[in-house]
Design a protein around this motif. Structure first.
Motif, PDB file in Angstrom:
ATOM      1  N   ASN A  54      -6.837  -6.622  -5.222  1.00  0.00           N
ATOM      2  CA  ASN A  54      -5.982  -7.805  -5.340  1.00  0.00           C
ATOM      3  C   ASN A  54      -5.859  -8.281  -6.787  1.00  0.00           C
ATOM      4  OD1 ASN A  54      -5.386  -8.152  -2.499  1.00  0.00           O
ATOM      5  ND2 ASN A  54      -7.561  -8.590  -2.294  1.00  0.00           N
ATOM      6  N   GLU A  57      -3.658  -5.923  -8.704  1.00  0.00           N
ATOM      7  CA  GLU A  57      -2.242  -6.159  -8.410  1.00  0.00           C
ATOM      8  C   GLU A  57      -1.715  -7.368  -9.181  1.00  0.00           C
ATOM      9  OE1 GLU A  57       0.831  -6.264  -4.641  1.00  0.00           O
ATOM     10  OE2 GLU A  57      -1.300  -6.628  -4.260  1.00  0.00           O
ATOM     11  N   PHE A  93       2.756  -1.348  -7.720  1.00  0.00           N
ATOM     12  CA  PHE A  93       2.289  -1.320  -6.340  1.00  0.00           C
ATOM     13  C   PHE A  93       3.485  -1.107  -5.430  1.00  0.00           C
ATOM     14  CE2 PHE A  93      -1.479  -2.861  -8.215  1.00  0.00           C
ATOM     15  CZ  PHE A  93      -2.498  -2.718  -7.292  1.00  0.00           C
ATOM     16  N   LYS A  95       4.892  -0.931  -1.514  1.00  0.00           N
ATOM     17  CA  LYS A  95       4.562  -1.375  -0.156  1.00  0.00           C
ATOM     18  C   LYS A  95       5.551  -0.853   0.868  1.00  0.00           C
ATOM     19  CE  LYS A  95       1.948  -5.210  -1.860  1.00  0.00           C
ATOM     20  NZ  LYS A  95       1.755  -6.630  -1.955  1.00  0.00           N
ATOM     21  N   ASN A  96       6.438   0.015   0.422  1.00  0.00           N
ATOM     22  CA  ASN A  96       7.356   0.717   1.318  1.00  0.00           C
ATOM     23  C   ASN A  96       7.944   1.898   0.561  1.00  0.00           C
ATOM     24  OD1 ASN A  96       9.661  -0.250  -0.206  1.00  0.00           O
ATOM     25  ND2 ASN A  96       9.383  -2.194   0.836  1.00  0.00           N
ATOM     26  N   PHE A 100       4.830   5.464  -0.493  1.00  0.00           N
ATOM     27  CA  PHE A 100       3.942   4.608   0.299  1.00  0.00           C
ATOM     28  C   PHE A 100       3.648   5.272   1.643  1.00  0.00           C
ATOM     29  CE2 PHE A 100       3.617   1.512   3.747  1.00  0.00           C
ATOM     30  CZ  PHE A 100       2.430   0.901   3.400  1.00  0.00           C
ATOM     31  N   SER A 104      -0.005   6.211   3.076  1.00  0.00           N
ATOM     32  CA  SER A 104      -0.517   5.486   4.246  1.00  0.00           C
ATOM     33  C   SER A 104      -0.719   6.413   5.443  1.00  0.00           C
ATOM     34  CB  SER A 104       0.390   4.303   4.609  1.00  0.00           C
ATOM     35  OG  SER A 104       1.671   4.741   4.958  1.00  0.00           O
ATOM     36  N   SER A 110      -4.887   1.932   3.979  1.00  0.00           N
ATOM     37  CA  SER A 110      -4.280   1.432   2.741  1.00  0.00           C
ATOM     38  C   SER A 110      -3.194   0.398   3.043  1.00  0.00           C
ATOM     39  CB  SER A 110      -3.718   2.577   1.900  1.00  0.00           C
ATOM     40  OG  SER A 110      -2.662   3.220   2.566  1.00  0.00           O
ATOM     41  N   ARG A 111      -3.196  -0.659   2.244  1.00  0.00           N
ATOM     42  CA  ARG A 111      -2.190  -1.718   2.395  1.00  0.00           C
ATOM     43  C   ARG A 111      -1.026  -1.517   1.436  1.00  0.00           C
ATOM     44  NH1 ARG A 111      -1.902  -5.420  -1.555  1.00  0.00           N
ATOM     45  NH2 ARG A 111      -3.563  -5.449  -3.114  1.00  0.00           N
ATOM     46  N   ALA A 112      -1.217  -0.637   0.441  1.00  0.00           N
ATOM     47  CA  ALA A 112      -0.203  -0.352  -0.569  1.00  0.00           C
ATOM     48  C   ALA A 112      -0.559   0.976  -1.236  1.00  0.00           C
ATOM     49  CB  ALA A 112      -0.160  -1.466  -1.609  1.00  0.00           C
ATOM     50  N   THR A 113       0.340   1.437  -2.093  1.00  0.00           N
ATOM     51  CA  THR A 113       0.106   2.621  -2.903  1.00  0.00           C
ATOM     52  C   THR A 113       0.241   2.222  -4.363  1.00  0.00           C
ATOM     53  OG1 THR A 113       0.931   4.125  -1.216  1.00  0.00           O
ATOM     54  CG2 THR A 113       0.961   4.933  -3.475  1.00  0.00           C
TER      55      THR A 113
END
Length: 125
Positions: A54, A57, A93, A95-96, A100, A104, A110-113
């Motif tokens: 966090n 990021e 970062f 997230k889609n 990603f 994932s 993982s919440r992100a790449t």
């Protein structure tokens, strides 16, 4: 840009630590991951699964410059067994999107790449 020795370190079955350094408001910030988590894209970018990170990021949102150290005691270096690298680049970062999704799928936690675009690689050991 990624030489064979660095790729050998990333592929080696004996996992090694990777340090990721970003610049925070209060100075440098360091997080760690494992070399086996890193995926090299077809265009030589590094894709890293993100569980926490966090603070990393937050730092990347302000200043996307990043440094990584990657090494292995098991891979032959310049003069002896063991080698290491300093990678300097920029990060973002994801997230889609396809990168990603790729990460994932391999790492469902993982919440992100973290995507690293490499500017330079230096063999330090």
């Amino acid at each position: 840009m990624l030489n064979e020795k660095l790729l050998e370190v990333l592929r080696h079955p004996a996992d090694g630590e990777v340090a990721i350094v970003t610049q925070g408001i209060d100075g440098p910030h360091v997080v760690n991951t494992w070399n086996s988590y890193i995926h090299v894209s077809q265009d030589d970018k590094l894709l890293i699964p993100v569980g926490g990170m966090n603070k990393t990021e937050e730092n990347i949102d302000r200043d996307n410059r990043v440094k990584l150290t990657i090494g292995s005691r098991e891979v032959q270096g310049k003069n002896y067994k063991g080698t290491g690298f300093l990678i300097i680049g920029t990060a973002q970062f994801l997230k889609n999107g396809p990168d990603f999704d790729l990460i994932s799928e391999k790492f469902p936690w993982s919440r992100a790449t973290l995507l690293i675009t490499i500017n330079s690689v230096e063999n330090t050991l």
